[in-house]
Design an enzyme around this catalytic site. Sequence first.
Site, PDB file in Angstrom:
ATOM      1  N   LYS A  34       3.556   6.909   5.943  1.00 50.20           N
ATOM      2  CA  LYS A  34       2.987   8.040   5.196  1.00 50.20           C
ATOM      3  C   LYS A  34       1.502   7.788   4.915  1.00 50.20           C
ATOM      4  O   LYS A  34       1.030   6.656   5.105  1.00 50.20           O
ATOM      5  CB  LYS A  34       3.759   8.202   3.886  1.00 50.20           C
ATOM      6  CG  LYS A  34       3.723   6.967   2.998  1.00 50.20           C
ATOM      7  CD  LYS A  34       4.771   7.022   1.913  1.00 50.20           C
ATOM      8  CE  LYS A  34       4.652   5.806   0.998  1.00 50.20           C
ATOM      9  NZ  LYS A  34       5.747   5.731   0.025  1.00 50.20           N
ATOM     10  N   TYR A 242     -28.138   1.574  -9.977  1.00 49.44           N
ATOM     11  CA  TYR A 242     -28.010   2.539 -11.073  1.00 49.44           C
ATOM     12  C   TYR A 242     -27.713   1.824 -12.388  1.00 49.44           C
ATOM     13  O   TYR A 242     -26.965   0.853 -12.429  1.00 49.44           O
ATOM     14  CB  TYR A 242     -26.877   3.518 -10.790  1.00 49.44           C
ATOM     15  CG  TYR A 242     -27.242   4.605  -9.811  1.00 49.44           C
ATOM     16  CD1 TYR A 242     -28.302   5.475 -10.072  1.00 49.44           C
ATOM     17  CD2 TYR A 242     -26.525   4.764  -8.641  1.00 49.44           C
ATOM     18  CE1 TYR A 242     -28.633   6.477  -9.164  1.00 49.44           C
ATOM     19  CE2 TYR A 242     -26.836   5.761  -7.735  1.00 49.44           C
ATOM     20  CZ  TYR A 242     -27.896   6.620  -8.005  1.00 49.44           C
ATOM     21  OH  TYR A 242     -28.213   7.610  -7.111  1.00 49.44           O
TER      22      TYR A 242
HETATM   23  C1  LIG Z   1       6.201   4.457   0.114  1.00 51.84           C
HETATM   24  C2  LIG Z   1       7.643   4.148   0.055  1.00 51.84           C
HETATM   25  C3  LIG Z   1       8.143   2.941   0.551  1.00 51.84           C
HETATM   26  C4  LIG Z   1       7.236   1.807   0.999  1.00 51.84           C
HETATM   27  O1  LIG Z   1       6.800   1.124  -0.141  1.00 51.84           O
HETATM   28  P1  LIG Z   1       5.872  -0.177  -0.092  1.00 51.84           P
HETATM   29  O2  LIG Z   1       5.784  -0.583  -1.510  1.00 51.84           O
HETATM   30  O3  LIG Z   1       4.577   0.262   0.474  1.00 51.84           O
HETATM   31  O4  LIG Z   1       6.548  -1.185   0.768  1.00 51.84           O
HETATM   32  C5  LIG Z   1       9.504   2.763   0.584  1.00 51.84           C
HETATM   33  N1  LIG Z   1      10.342   3.721   0.111  1.00 51.84           N
HETATM   34  C6  LIG Z   1       9.905   4.882  -0.406  1.00 51.84           C
HETATM   35  C7  LIG Z   1      10.874   5.870  -0.913  1.00 51.84           C
HETATM   36  C8  LIG Z   1       8.534   5.134  -0.464  1.00 51.84           C
HETATM   37  O5  LIG Z   1       8.097   6.272  -1.006  1.00 51.84           O
END
Ligand SMILES: *Cc1c(COP(=O)(O)O)cnc(C)c1O
Length: 342
Positions: A34, A242
């Site tokens: 994702k 800054y």
């Molecule tokens: C994003 C996600 C993962 C992966 O999690 P990590 O902490 O990046 O390993 C696994 N399961 C679900 C439901 C997620 O949303």
Amino acid sequence: MHAPLRLTCRRAALAANYRWLSGLGHAAVGAAIKADGYGLGAQAAFDILAAEGCRDFFVSTWFEASHLGPVSDQISLSVLHGLGPNDLTSAAHIPATPVLNTPGQVERWKQIASDRPCDVMIDTGMNRLGLRPEQIAMLDGLTIHTLHSHLACADEDHPLNERQRRMFAEVAGLVNAERYSLANSAGILLGEPYHFDLVRPGLALYGGVPRAEADGLVVPVAQIEAQVVQRRQIRAGERCGYSATFVAKDDIEAAVINVGYADGYWRGFSSRGRAVVDEKMLPVIGRVSMDLVILDCSDVPDLQEGDWVELDFDLPRAAAQSGMSQYELLTGLGSRFERRWV
Ligand SMILES: *Cc1c(COP(=O)(O)O)cnc(C)c1O
């Protein structure tokens, strides 16, 4: 035209992290891709991991699923946000499986496709997405490929971990599914009782260190580089950046590089981040600006305009320096980086 910022990702590192995670237990190892593969490129991650034997991929939305190239029927692609009211057309056309999260999503799926296999998310204590265990009766009649739950505190030693594991095991005994899945990257490191049939790492694949047990065992995947725009002298007593937060104690040499918070090099790195040139660490001095960062380069006399500088992006260290999570650091890397997989 050459891009002024480089994000270089190593295929071999992603593959090595996948193999390392696979060796931690007997469960199948899937991959969360994702948010464009945690900012590094979902398609590249998909291709590299599929070649390593990964057969289960997770995106958040149908929109993300639609941007992947062809997905062979050996591979299962799941949509974590499930089947919203606007997703019916996508679900009919995109070869992916929804993870049903709500009673409304279950009803919707029953109406359009109850004969097709689906995934289901059970909430075991995070109170984010998923059906409550007392709502499982409505799953009767569905063909469930994978029943999921998700850990809220796997990166900590928290009593909720064991409570969620037990509750999930209990629900798994009541809901018929081909496979059961609970653990993200950190959850994998809690040990095999958390693995069930399939684990769903994201962060650790991309070089993040989800728990101290993984220190030194995860291979860094992403490297970021910027170019020197100006080399200048800052005299003792002068300030830079800054708000003039940095005051030079002695005469120093500074390199101003073309990266900033617009690229995901956050303001938390102000006077804390570092760059690496010829194995020397160059401290960030003063505030990170939108497009520029000032480094003390006194130790590298031959660094000049146009030279490339690597920023120290060791994820646990960069997270500590910037006050951002490793997830935010990866997914925040901006669109001005030229992404290359080597
Ligand atoms: C994003 C996600 C993962 C992966 O999690 P990590 O902490 O990046 O390993 C696994 N399961 C679900 C439901 C997620 O949303």
